[in-house]
Motif scaffolding. Sequence first.
Motif, PDB file in Angstrom:
ATOM      1  N   TYR A 133      -9.551  -6.181   6.025  1.00 22.18           N
ATOM      2  CA  TYR A 133      -9.097  -6.294   4.640  1.00 22.18           C
ATOM      3  C   TYR A 133      -9.168  -7.736   4.127  1.00 22.18           C
ATOM      4  O   TYR A 133      -9.374  -7.968   2.941  1.00 22.18           O
ATOM      5  CB  TYR A 133      -7.672  -5.752   4.525  1.00 22.18           C
ATOM      6  N   LEU A 134      -9.032  -8.700   5.023  1.00 15.08           N
ATOM      7  CA  LEU A 134      -9.055 -10.111   4.626  1.00 15.08           C
ATOM      8  C   LEU A 134     -10.466 -10.697   4.569  1.00 15.08           C
ATOM      9  O   LEU A 134     -10.625 -11.893   4.317  1.00 15.08           O
ATOM     10  CB  LEU A 134      -8.196 -10.948   5.585  1.00 15.08           C
ATOM     11  N   LEU A 135     -11.491  -9.889   4.797  1.00 16.61           N
ATOM     12  CA  LEU A 135     -12.862 -10.390   4.847  1.00 16.61           C
ATOM     13  C   LEU A 135     -13.302 -11.116   3.587  1.00 16.61           C
ATOM     14  O   LEU A 135     -13.915 -12.173   3.654  1.00 16.61           O
ATOM     15  CB  LEU A 135     -13.847  -9.239   5.079  1.00 16.61           C
ATOM     16  N   ASP A 136     -13.033 -10.553   2.433  1.00 17.39           N
ATOM     17  CA  ASP A 136     -13.638 -11.073   1.210  1.00 17.39           C
ATOM     18  C   ASP A 136     -12.918 -12.255   0.577  1.00 17.39           C
ATOM     19  O   ASP A 136     -13.550 -13.112  -0.033  1.00 17.39           O
ATOM     20  CB  ASP A 136     -13.833  -9.951   0.178  1.00 17.39           C
TER      21      ASP A 136
ATOM     22  N   LYS B  59       0.373  -5.253   1.730  1.00 16.23           N
ATOM     23  CA  LYS B  59       1.334  -4.162   1.887  1.00 16.23           C
ATOM     24  C   LYS B  59       0.877  -2.928   1.113  1.00 16.23           C
ATOM     25  O   LYS B  59       0.951  -1.797   1.607  1.00 16.23           O
ATOM     26  CB  LYS B  59       2.729  -4.619   1.430  1.00 16.23           C
ATOM     27  N   ARG B  60       0.389  -3.122  -0.110  1.00 14.52           N
ATOM     28  CA  ARG B  60      -0.086  -1.985  -0.913  1.00 14.52           C
ATOM     29  C   ARG B  60      -1.317  -1.333  -0.287  1.00 14.52           C
ATOM     30  O   ARG B  60      -1.527  -0.124  -0.415  1.00 14.52           O
ATOM     31  CB  ARG B  60      -0.373  -2.429  -2.344  1.00 14.52           C
ATOM     32  N   ALA B  61      -2.135  -2.122   0.392  1.00 17.18           N
ATOM     33  CA  ALA B  61      -3.334  -1.587   1.026  1.00 17.18           C
ATOM     34  C   ALA B  61      -3.005  -0.732   2.253  1.00 17.18           C
ATOM     35  O   ALA B  61      -3.813   0.100   2.662  1.00 17.18           O
ATOM     36  CB  ALA B  61      -4.273  -2.723   1.426  1.00 17.18           C
TER      37      ALA B  61
ATOM     38  N   PRO C 151      -0.001   1.439   2.971  1.00 17.82           N
ATOM     39  CA  PRO C 151       1.296   2.039   2.646  1.00 17.82           C
ATOM     40  C   PRO C 151       1.955   2.769   3.809  1.00 17.82           C
ATOM     41  O   PRO C 151       3.157   3.023   3.767  1.00 17.82           O
ATOM     42  CB  PRO C 151       0.954   3.015   1.510  1.00 17.82           C
ATOM     43  N   ASP C 152       1.196   3.077   4.857  1.00 18.40           N
ATOM     44  CA  ASP C 152       1.775   3.801   5.996  1.00 18.40           C
ATOM     45  C   ASP C 152       2.481   2.894   6.993  1.00 18.40           C
ATOM     46  O   ASP C 152       3.038   3.385   7.976  1.00 18.40           O
ATOM     47  CB  ASP C 152       0.687   4.591   6.729  1.00 18.40           C
ATOM     48  N   THR C 153       2.455   1.591   6.759  1.00 16.38           N
ATOM     49  CA  THR C 153       3.155   0.673   7.657  1.00 16.38           C
ATOM     50  C   THR C 153       4.420   0.161   6.989  1.00 16.38           C
ATOM     51  O   THR C 153       4.520   0.141   5.766  1.00 16.38           O
ATOM     52  CB  THR C 153       2.260  -0.513   8.080  1.00 16.38           C
ATOM     53  N   THR C 154       5.368  -0.226   7.811  1.00 17.83           N
ATOM     54  CA  THR C 154       6.594  -0.811   7.266  1.00 17.83           C
ATOM     55  C   THR C 154       6.379  -2.300   7.020  1.00 17.83           C
ATOM     56  O   THR C 154       5.469  -2.915   7.594  1.00 17.83           O
ATOM     57  CB  THR C 154       7.766  -0.643   8.244  1.00 17.83           C
ATOM     58  N   GLN C 155       7.221  -2.870   6.191  1.00 11.94           N
ATOM     59  CA  GLN C 155       7.117  -4.298   5.910  1.00 11.94           C
ATOM     60  C   GLN C 155       7.319  -5.109   7.184  1.00 11.94           C
ATOM     61  O   GLN C 155       6.602  -6.079   7.427  1.00 11.94           O
ATOM     62  CB  GLN C 155       8.144  -4.704   4.853  1.00 11.94           C
ATOM     63  N   SER C 156       8.266  -4.706   8.022  1.00 12.15           N
ATOM     64  CA  SER C 156       8.529  -5.459   9.250  1.00 12.15           C
ATOM     65  C   SER C 156       7.351  -5.368  10.227  1.00 12.15           C
ATOM     66  O   SER C 156       7.008  -6.357  10.879  1.00 12.15           O
ATOM     67  CB  SER C 156       9.825  -4.999   9.921  1.00 12.15           C
ATOM     68  N   MET C 157       6.708  -4.210  10.332  1.00  7.95           N
ATOM     69  CA  MET C 157       5.557  -4.074  11.228  1.00  7.95           C
ATOM     70  C   MET C 157       4.382  -4.901  10.719  1.00  7.95           C
ATOM     71  O   MET C 157       3.708  -5.577  11.487  1.00  7.95           O
ATOM     72  CB  MET C 157       5.148  -2.601  11.347  1.00  7.95           C
TER      73      MET C 157
ATOM     74  N   GLN D 226       2.598  -7.982  12.703  1.00  2.00           N
ATOM     75  CA  GLN D 226       1.171  -8.025  13.003  1.00  2.00           C
ATOM     76  C   GLN D 226       0.525  -9.281  12.418  1.00  2.00           C
ATOM     77  O   GLN D 226      -0.284  -9.935  13.079  1.00  2.00           O
ATOM     78  CB  GLN D 226       0.480  -6.778  12.442  1.00  2.00           C
ATOM     79  N   LEU D 227       0.895  -9.647  11.184  1.00  3.40           N
ATOM     80  CA  LEU D 227       0.357 -10.852  10.564  1.00  3.40           C
ATOM     81  C   LEU D 227       0.777 -12.104  11.338  1.00  3.40           C
ATOM     82  O   LEU D 227      -0.030 -13.012  11.548  1.00  3.40           O
ATOM     83  CB  LEU D 227       0.802 -10.952   9.110  1.00  3.40           C
ATOM     84  N   ARG D 228       2.014 -12.157  11.766  1.00  5.38           N
ATOM     85  CA  ARG D 228       2.490 -13.322  12.538  1.00  5.38           C
ATOM     86  C   ARG D 228       1.756 -13.439  13.863  1.00  5.38           C
ATOM     87  O   ARG D 228       1.414 -14.544  14.300  1.00  5.38           O
ATOM     88  CB  ARG D 228       4.001 -13.237  12.757  1.00  5.38           C
TER      89      ARG D 228
END
Length: 106
Positions: free
Chosen positions: A31-34, A43-45, A47-53, A57-59
């Motif tokens: 998703y970060l490619l472009d 987060k909107r991309a 929606p099936d993940t929680t904010q904490s998860m 993953q980003l960290r």
Amino acid sequence: MEEKKDYVVNCALNKVQKVIGGKWKLLILWYLLDRPKRFGEIKRAFPDTTQSMLTKQLRELEEDNLVHREVFKEVPPHVEYSLTNLGKGFVPILESMNEWGQLNLN
């Protein structure tokens, strides 16, 4: 004759698996490619993940130097995530995985 490959704890594939092994990590990198993205966009991309998860993953991707997190000290403050040079070096692998999936899993 094919050479047998033994499992080794410190082998390169094991290390790669630890870096990209999270449920959302490959998709986040893709998703970060472009361009850099704000947390809300990511987060909107997904929606099936929680904010904490997603934050976890980003960290982890940031700790492994695949993703850069930039905090903008504005009002209101915001954060953007982008691929590092190491992350950009992983792009051809992501593209190959995507191509393989399209050819073999449709």
